[in-house]
Scaffold this motif. Structure first.
Motif, PDB file in Angstrom:
ATOM      1  N   LEU A  75      16.840   7.758   1.302  1.00 54.81           N
ATOM      2  CA  LEU A  75      16.604   8.725   0.241  1.00 54.81           C
ATOM      3  C   LEU A  75      15.462   9.618   0.481  1.00 54.81           C
ATOM      4  O   LEU A  75      15.271  10.768   0.162  1.00 54.81           O
ATOM      5  CB  LEU A  75      16.513   8.126  -1.074  1.00 54.81           C
ATOM      6  CG  LEU A  75      17.979   7.437  -1.663  1.00 54.81           C
ATOM      7  CD1 LEU A  75      17.644   6.766  -2.770  1.00 54.81           C
ATOM      8  CD2 LEU A  75      19.109   8.875  -1.758  1.00 54.81           C
ATOM      9  N   GLU A  76      14.288   8.935   0.897  1.00 55.02           N
ATOM     10  CA  GLU A  76      12.953   9.562   0.885  1.00 55.02           C
ATOM     11  C   GLU A  76      12.992  10.588   2.257  1.00 55.02           C
ATOM     12  O   GLU A  76      12.786  11.743   2.339  1.00 55.02           O
ATOM     13  CB  GLU A  76      11.767   8.653   1.027  1.00 55.02           C
ATOM     14  CG  GLU A  76      11.884   7.815  -0.388  1.00 55.02           C
ATOM     15  CD  GLU A  76      10.713   7.034  -0.290  1.00 55.02           C
ATOM     16  OE1 GLU A  76      10.210   6.436   0.822  1.00 55.02           O
ATOM     17  OE2 GLU A  76      10.567   6.173  -1.542  1.00 55.02           O
ATOM     18  N   ASN A  77      13.299   9.886   3.544  1.00 50.78           N
ATOM     19  CA  ASN A  77      13.152  10.593   5.005  1.00 50.78           C
ATOM     20  C   ASN A  77      14.213  11.625   4.861  1.00 50.78           C
ATOM     21  O   ASN A  77      13.889  12.892   5.209  1.00 50.78           O
ATOM     22  CB  ASN A  77      13.613   9.746   5.848  1.00 50.78           C
ATOM     23  CG  ASN A  77      12.426   8.822   6.630  1.00 50.78           C
ATOM     24  OD1 ASN A  77      11.366   8.658   5.878  1.00 50.78           O
ATOM     25  ND2 ASN A  77      12.569   8.250   7.547  1.00 50.78           N
TER      26      ASN A  77
ATOM     27  N   GLY B 213       0.797  -1.279   0.058  1.00 58.15           N
ATOM     28  CA  GLY B 213       0.084   0.065  -0.022  1.00 58.15           C
ATOM     29  C   GLY B 213       0.822   1.359  -0.141  1.00 58.15           C
ATOM     30  O   GLY B 213       0.437   2.305  -0.648  1.00 58.15           O
ATOM     31  N   HIS B 214       2.044   1.311   0.726  1.00 58.46           N
ATOM     32  CA  HIS B 214       2.792   2.334   0.856  1.00 58.46           C
ATOM     33  C   HIS B 214       3.532   2.714  -0.503  1.00 58.46           C
ATOM     34  O   HIS B 214       3.318   3.917  -0.849  1.00 58.46           O
ATOM     35  CB  HIS B 214       3.910   1.929   1.892  1.00 58.46           C
ATOM     36  CG  HIS B 214       4.915   2.940   1.904  1.00 58.46           C
ATOM     37  ND1 HIS B 214       4.820   4.115   3.184  1.00 58.46           N
ATOM     38  CD2 HIS B 214       6.305   3.242   1.441  1.00 58.46           C
ATOM     39  CE1 HIS B 214       5.905   4.872   2.829  1.00 58.46           C
ATOM     40  NE2 HIS B 214       6.899   4.491   1.907  1.00 58.46           N
ATOM     41  N   LEU B 215       3.990   1.836  -1.295  1.00 51.66           N
ATOM     42  CA  LEU B 215       4.372   2.222  -2.641  1.00 51.66           C
ATOM     43  C   LEU B 215       3.574   2.767  -3.458  1.00 51.66           C
ATOM     44  O   LEU B 215       3.598   3.723  -4.149  1.00 51.66           O
ATOM     45  CB  LEU B 215       5.021   0.786  -3.239  1.00 51.66           C
ATOM     46  CG  LEU B 215       6.157   0.193  -2.473  1.00 51.66           C
ATOM     47  CD1 LEU B 215       6.521  -1.412  -3.261  1.00 51.66           C
ATOM     48  CD2 LEU B 215       7.386   1.033  -2.355  1.00 51.66           C
TER      49      LEU B 215
ATOM     50  N   ARG C 101      18.391   2.031   2.240  1.00 51.27           N
ATOM     51  CA  ARG C 101      18.793   3.070   1.179  1.00 51.27           C
ATOM     52  C   ARG C 101      17.613   3.762   0.799  1.00 51.27           C
ATOM     53  O   ARG C 101      17.574   5.216   0.408  1.00 51.27           O
ATOM     54  CB  ARG C 101      19.544   2.294   0.341  1.00 51.27           C
ATOM     55  CG  ARG C 101      21.062   2.121   0.836  1.00 51.27           C
ATOM     56  CD  ARG C 101      21.695   0.976  -0.150  1.00 51.27           C
ATOM     57  NE  ARG C 101      22.915   0.317   0.590  1.00 51.27           N
ATOM     58  CZ  ARG C 101      23.970   0.703   0.433  1.00 51.27           C
ATOM     59  NH1 ARG C 101      24.228   1.720  -0.803  1.00 51.27           N
ATOM     60  NH2 ARG C 101      24.965   0.210   0.833  1.00 51.27           N
ATOM     61  N   HIS C 102      16.458   3.199   0.501  1.00 48.29           N
ATOM     62  CA  HIS C 102      15.152   3.553   0.103  1.00 48.29           C
ATOM     63  C   HIS C 102      14.854   4.596   1.010  1.00 48.29           C
ATOM     64  O   HIS C 102      14.471   5.692   0.490  1.00 48.29           O
ATOM     65  CB  HIS C 102      14.506   2.496  -0.347  1.00 48.29           C
ATOM     66  CG  HIS C 102      12.953   2.659  -0.805  1.00 48.29           C
ATOM     67  ND1 HIS C 102      12.157   1.826  -1.203  1.00 48.29           N
ATOM     68  CD2 HIS C 102      12.473   4.015  -1.184  1.00 48.29           C
ATOM     69  CE1 HIS C 102      11.146   2.240  -1.557  1.00 48.29           C
ATOM     70  NE2 HIS C 102      11.151   3.390  -1.600  1.00 48.29           N
ATOM     71  N   ILE C 103      14.568   4.279   2.123  1.00 46.30           N
ATOM     72  CA  ILE C 103      13.803   5.114   3.246  1.00 46.30           C
ATOM     73  C   ILE C 103      14.718   6.162   3.615  1.00 46.30           C
ATOM     74  O   ILE C 103      14.317   7.344   3.769  1.00 46.30           O
ATOM     75  CB  ILE C 103      13.390   4.137   4.469  1.00 46.30           C
ATOM     76  CG1 ILE C 103      12.387   3.362   4.148  1.00 46.30           C
ATOM     77  CG2 ILE C 103      13.202   5.156   5.605  1.00 46.30           C
ATOM     78  CD1 ILE C 103      12.124   2.367   5.346  1.00 46.30           C
TER      79      ILE C 103
ATOM     80  N   GLU D 186       4.786   4.935   8.258  1.00 46.48           N
ATOM     81  CA  GLU D 186       4.904   3.753   7.821  1.00 46.48           C
ATOM     82  C   GLU D 186       6.466   3.363   7.342  1.00 46.48           C
ATOM     83  O   GLU D 186       6.681   2.158   7.753  1.00 46.48           O
ATOM     84  CB  GLU D 186       4.392   3.819   6.329  1.00 46.48           C
ATOM     85  CG  GLU D 186       2.615   3.809   6.505  1.00 46.48           C
ATOM     86  CD  GLU D 186       1.932   3.864   5.258  1.00 46.48           C
ATOM     87  OE1 GLU D 186       0.625   3.958   5.405  1.00 46.48           O
ATOM     88  OE2 GLU D 186       2.481   4.063   4.049  1.00 46.48           O
ATOM     89  N   HIS D 187       7.444   4.412   7.033  1.00 44.66           N
ATOM     90  CA  HIS D 187       8.762   3.979   7.140  1.00 44.66           C
ATOM     91  C   HIS D 187       9.260   3.274   8.594  1.00 44.66           C
ATOM     92  O   HIS D 187       9.821   2.504   8.755  1.00 44.66           O
ATOM     93  CB  HIS D 187       9.662   5.123   6.887  1.00 44.66           C
ATOM     94  CG  HIS D 187       9.443   5.591   5.384  1.00 44.66           C
ATOM     95  ND1 HIS D 187      10.026   6.765   5.026  1.00 44.66           N
ATOM     96  CD2 HIS D 187       8.961   4.901   4.340  1.00 44.66           C
ATOM     97  CE1 HIS D 187       9.616   6.818   3.580  1.00 44.66           C
ATOM     98  NE2 HIS D 187       9.041   5.779   3.288  1.00 44.66           N
ATOM     99  N   ASP D 188       8.766   4.101   9.670  1.00 48.87           N
ATOM    100  CA  ASP D 188       8.970   3.676  11.108  1.00 48.87           C
ATOM    101  C   ASP D 188       8.619   2.176  11.443  1.00 48.87           C
ATOM    102  O   ASP D 188       9.544   1.471  11.649  1.00 48.87           O
ATOM    103  CB  ASP D 188       8.503   4.728  12.147  1.00 48.87           C
ATOM    104  CG  ASP D 188       9.220   5.991  12.295  1.00 48.87           C
ATOM    105  OD1 ASP D 188      10.523   6.062  11.581  1.00 48.87           O
ATOM    106  OD2 ASP D 188       8.898   6.815  12.834  1.00 48.87           O
TER     107      ASP D 188
HETATM  108 FE   LIG Z   1       8.659   5.308   1.317  1.00 48.95          FE
END
Ligand SMILES: [Fe+2]
Ligand SMILES: [Fe+2]
Length: 234
Positions: free
Chosen positions: A221-223, A133-135, A217-219, A173-175
Motif C-alpha cells: 500500500l505504501e510503495n 523506528g520506521h513506523l 500488504r502494508h508495504i 527500510e521496506h527493502d
Molecule cells: Fe512503511
C-alpha cells in the motif's frame, strides 16, 4: 479491470487490484519490494504458467474483495488512516508479542533447534528494531507531510524539503524488512514446524507467517500506492 498486459509490473497490477494481491500471495510472488518486475518475468522465475496466472487473477477480480476500497482513487488521508488503523496498530501489538514468544521458544528448544532459533531471533530482532523506528518516522514525519500536501501545502516549509527525501528512506527500510522476511522464511523452511514442536513453537510460526502477510500488504500500500500518489502531489 481487463486482463493485465504481460509487460506490466507485478506492483502495478497489485496496486489496481486487491484480488491480484491474493493470487500473488498464494503463489509466493513478491508484490511489494520485489514487485518492480514484469508479471511475465515473475511467472518464469517461479516456473508458473503466465496465462494460467492471469486467468486466476481475472477470476479473483470477479469474486467479492475483502477490502473493496479502491486506494488508487480514495482520498489520501483515508488511505493513511487505513494504514495506521490496520497495519501500524497490528505491528505495534505483534512486534513485541512475537519477540517474547520467540525468546520463550528459544529457551525451551535450544538443545535441538538452538542454531536455527538463534539465527531467527537475530534476524527478527534487527527487523523489529528497524521497524519500530520506521513506523515512528512515518507517523511523525512522512504521513503528516503527505496530509499537508494533500491539503494544498507546498513542501518547502517542512524541514525535510521534498517529500521524496523521506520516501526514499522508507523505500530502503521496506527493502530491508522484505529481506528479513525472506531470510526468516528460509531459516524456518517456509514456517514448517519441526516434528517435536510444542504448541508455542507452532504458534510462533503461525504468527511470523501472519506478520509476513500483513507486512507485505502494508508495504504494498505504501510503495505502490501511497508514495507514488504523494510524489505526484508536489
Ligand atoms: Fe512503511
Ligand atoms: Fe507503514
Amino acid at each position: 479491470m481487463t486482463t493485465p498486459a504481460t509487460d506490466r509490473t507485478v506492483g502495478q497490477i497489485a496496486a489496481e487490484s486487491p484480488a491480484a494481491v491474493r493470487v500473488f500471495e498464494k503463489h509466493g510472488i513478491d508484490f511489494c519490494c520485489g514487485g518492480k518486475i514484469p508479471v511475465a518475468e515473475a511467472c518464469s522465475r517461479k516456473g508458473l504458467d503466465l496465462a494460467g496466472l492471469l486467468a486466476e487473477i481475472d477470476q479473483a477480480i470477479r469474486t467479492p474483495a475483502e477490502d473493496p476500497t479502491d486506494w488508487l482513487t480514495a482520498p489520501l488521508p483515508a488511505l493513511i488512516d487505513h494504514i495506521l488503523d490496520t497495519h501500524h496498530a497490528y505491528m505495534k501489538i505483534q512486534l513485541p508479542r512475537v519477540e517474547a514468544r520467540l525468546a520463550k521458544v528459544l529457551h525451551a528448544h535450544s538443545d535441538r533447534h538452538g542454531d536455527m532459533l538463534r539465527a531467527l531471533a537475530a534476524v527478527y530482532g534487527a527487523m523489529k528494531a528497524e521497524l519500530d523506528g520506521h513506523l515512528a518516522k512515518e507517523e511523525i514525519v512522512l504521513f503528516p507531510l503527505v496530509r499537508a500536501l494533500d491539503g494544498g501545502a507546498k513542501a518547502g516549509p517542512f524541514h525535510c524539503g521534498s517529500v521524496q527525501n523521506p520516501i526514499r528512506v522508507m523505500f530502503m527500510e521496506h527493502d530491508s524488512a522484505g529481506e528479513a522476511l525472506a531470510e526468516m522464511r528460509r531459516l524456518t523452511s517456509d514456517y514448517r514446524a519441526p516434528e517435536d514442536a510444542c504448541n508455542t513453537f507452532k504458534a510462533l510460526y503461525f504468527e511470523l507467517a501472519e506478520m509476513e502477510s500483513d507486512l507485505h500488504r502494508h508495504i504494498h500500500l505504501e510503495n505502490n500506492i501511497l508514495f507514488p500518489r504523494a510524489i505526484s502531489l508536489e
